[in-house]
Design a protein around this motif. Sequence first.
Motif, PDB file in Angstrom:
ATOM      1  N   ARG A  78     -11.280  49.004   2.053  1.00  0.00           N
ATOM      2  CA  ARG A  78     -12.194  47.879   1.817  1.00  0.00           C
ATOM      3  C   ARG A  78     -11.385  46.686   1.334  1.00  0.00           C
ATOM      4  N   TRP A 129     -10.895  43.283  -0.749  1.00  0.00           N
ATOM      5  CA  TRP A 129     -11.323  42.617  -1.976  1.00  0.00           C
ATOM      6  C   TRP A 129     -10.553  41.313  -2.076  1.00  0.00           C
ATOM      7  N   ASP A 171     -15.841  41.837  -3.464  1.00  0.00           N
ATOM      8  CA  ASP A 171     -15.628  42.515  -2.193  1.00  0.00           C
ATOM      9  C   ASP A 171     -16.811  42.159  -1.315  1.00  0.00           C
ATOM     10  N   ALA A 172     -16.541  41.987  -0.072  1.00  0.00           N
ATOM     11  CA  ALA A 172     -17.595  41.606   0.858  1.00  0.00           C
ATOM     12  C   ALA A 172     -17.087  41.772   2.275  1.00  0.00           C
ATOM     13  N   ASP A 173     -18.028  41.868   3.186  1.00  0.00           N
ATOM     14  CA  ASP A 173     -17.655  41.959   4.596  1.00  0.00           C
ATOM     15  C   ASP A 173     -17.088  40.637   5.090  1.00  0.00           C
ATOM     16  N   THR A 174     -17.512  39.556   4.460  1.00  0.00           N
ATOM     17  CA  THR A 174     -17.016  38.230   4.818  1.00  0.00           C
ATOM     18  C   THR A 174     -16.421  37.595   3.562  1.00  0.00           C
ATOM     19  N   LEU A 175     -15.182  37.926   3.281  1.00  0.00           N
ATOM     20  CA  LEU A 175     -14.534  37.476   2.043  1.00  0.00           C
ATOM     21  C   LEU A 175     -14.471  35.966   1.933  1.00  0.00           C
ATOM     22  N   GLU A 222     -17.751  34.694   0.728  1.00  0.00           N
ATOM     23  CA  GLU A 222     -18.023  35.102  -0.652  1.00  0.00           C
ATOM     24  C   GLU A 222     -17.153  34.342  -1.643  1.00  0.00           C
TER      25      GLU A 222
END
Length: 82
Positions: free
Chosen positions: A25, A27, A48-52, A55
């Motif tokens: 994942r 971060w 943490d995110a799918d689209t850093l 975010e």
Amino acid sequence: MDDGRSSTPEPAIPGWRLILSDAGRLWASRKEPFSAVAFEAGAERTVDADTLRAETERQEAIAREAVAKEAHEQQAAGQVIS
């Protein structure tokens, strides 16, 4: 030819360090902490995110808005901003 420069690329998100967890994942952690005002407004230093990119931009926007609001409130109250 080796010119002595690092082959490590520049960070993909300026001001943020990207981290890959053991679980795979992504971060992002901000290199410098947010101000106390920004932190209290909800800006998080590590996300943490799918689209850093989205975010981290959201966290920066929270911080900017909180700092601007604090400055406006201080100015309205006649306080000196340092």
